[in-house]
Design a protein around this motif. Structure first.
Motif, short mmCIF file in Angstrom:
data_model
loop_
_atom_site.label_atom_id
_atom_site.label_comp_id
_atom_site.label_asym_id
_atom_site.label_seq_id
_atom_site.Cartn_x
_atom_site.Cartn_y
_atom_site.Cartn_z
N UNK A 1 15.46 5.05 9.02
CA UNK A 1 14.91 6.07 8.13
C UNK A 1 15.04 5.66 6.67
N UNK A 2 16.15 5.04 6.31
CA UNK A 2 16.35 4.57 4.93
C UNK A 2 15.32 3.49 4.60
N UNK A 3 15.08 2.57 5.52
CA UNK A 3 14.08 1.52 5.29
C UNK A 3 12.68 2.09 5.15
N UNK A 4 12.35 3.07 5.98
CA UNK A 4 11.03 3.70 5.90
C UNK A 4 10.88 4.40 4.55
N UNK A 5 11.93 5.12 4.11
CA UNK A 5 11.90 5.79 2.80
C UNK A 5 11.63 4.79 1.69
N UNK A 6 12.35 3.66 1.71
CA UNK A 6 12.18 2.65 0.67
C UNK A 6 10.78 2.04 0.69
N UNK A 7 10.28 1.74 1.89
CA UNK A 7 8.96 1.12 2.00
C UNK A 7 7.86 2.08 1.54
N UNK A 8 7.96 3.35 1.95
CA UNK A 8 6.98 4.35 1.52
C UNK A 8 7.04 4.52 0.00
N UNK B 1 7.98 2.29 -2.24
CA UNK B 1 7.40 1.10 -2.86
C UNK B 1 5.87 1.13 -2.82
N UNK B 2 5.31 1.43 -1.66
CA UNK B 2 3.85 1.46 -1.51
C UNK B 2 3.23 2.61 -2.32
N UNK B 3 3.92 3.75 -2.33
CA UNK B 3 3.43 4.90 -3.10
C UNK B 3 3.38 4.57 -4.59
N UNK B 4 4.39 3.87 -5.07
CA UNK B 4 4.40 3.44 -6.47
C UNK B 4 3.22 2.53 -6.77
N UNK B 5 2.96 1.58 -5.87
CA UNK B 5 1.83 0.66 -6.07
C UNK B 5 0.50 1.40 -6.07
N UNK B 6 0.35 2.35 -5.17
CA UNK B 6 -0.91 3.11 -5.07
C UNK B 6 -1.13 3.94 -6.34
N UNK B 7 -0.08 4.64 -6.79
CA UNK B 7 -0.21 5.49 -7.97
C UNK B 7 -0.48 4.64 -9.21
N UNK B 8 0.22 3.52 -9.33
CA UNK B 8 0.09 2.67 -10.51
C UNK B 8 -1.24 1.91 -10.53
N UNK C 1 2.75 6.56 -17.41
CA UNK C 1 4.21 6.44 -17.31
C UNK C 1 4.74 7.35 -16.20
N UNK C 2 4.14 7.26 -15.03
CA UNK C 2 4.54 8.03 -13.86
C UNK C 2 5.27 7.10 -12.90
N UNK C 3 6.42 7.56 -12.41
CA UNK C 3 7.15 6.73 -11.46
C UNK C 3 7.62 7.56 -10.28
N UNK C 4 7.77 6.90 -9.15
CA UNK C 4 8.28 7.53 -7.94
C UNK C 4 9.79 7.30 -7.94
N UNK C 5 10.55 8.38 -8.04
CA UNK C 5 12.00 8.27 -8.13
C UNK C 5 12.61 8.10 -6.74
N UNK C 6 12.15 8.91 -5.79
CA UNK C 6 12.69 8.85 -4.43
C UNK C 6 11.67 9.41 -3.46
N UNK C 7 11.81 9.02 -2.20
CA UNK C 7 10.96 9.55 -1.13
C UNK C 7 11.86 9.88 0.04
N UNK C 8 11.65 11.06 0.62
CA UNK C 8 12.37 11.47 1.82
C UNK C 8 11.34 11.71 2.92
N UNK C 9 11.31 10.81 3.89
CA UNK C 9 10.40 10.96 5.02
C UNK C 9 11.16 11.68 6.13
N UNK C 10 10.54 12.68 6.73
CA UNK C 10 11.17 13.41 7.83
C UNK C 10 11.37 12.48 9.02
N UNK C 11 12.41 12.71 9.82
CA UNK C 11 12.66 11.83 10.97
C UNK C 11 11.49 11.73 11.95
#
Length: 124
Positions: free
Chosen positions: A8-15, A17-24, A35-45
């Protein structure tokens, strides 16, 4: 899958990272602050939903415009995320404005003012 499992931690980090790339890089909405950044992502189990904590450097109006732009681009962002990440389910993303960085800066300024005031008193 437990909430804080390694998977779950790996999925959160990967999502995140990709979300940051998409938004940017991919979203062309003028409402979204550069100047928008993704601080954290919590994916449900169950991988059905995700909370994305977004930090926007700017005034209140800029933050509201950015959140409105992200909300209107939710479908596009989810599709782009599905293309870049191979998951069984692509989570439905809920954007949450995170003001912890601004709060931290404000607290740091207040602490600096207090310590400066104490230094001035001790010099007298």
């Amino acid at each position: 899958m437990r909430k804080n499992s390694i998977k779950n931690i790996r999925i959160n980090e990967e999502v995140m990272h990709e979300l940051s790339n998409i938004i940017r890089g991919e979203i062309k909405d003028p409402r979204i602050n550069p100047m928008t950044s993704v601080v954290a992502v919590e994916v449900a189990p169950d991988l059905k939903t995700a909370k994305a904590y977004i930090s926007v450097l700017g005034d209140e109006q800029s933050q509201q415009d950015t959140m409105a732009g992200l909300k209107s681009a939710e479908g596009y962002i989810r599709r782009a995320l599905a293309k870049s990440i191979n998951l069984r389910n692509t989570p439905e993303i809920k954007f949450i404005l995170d003001q912890s960085i601004a709060y931290g800066i404000e607290m740091s300024k207040k602490i600096d003012e207090l310590t400066k005031g104490q230094e001035d008193e001790s010099e007298d």
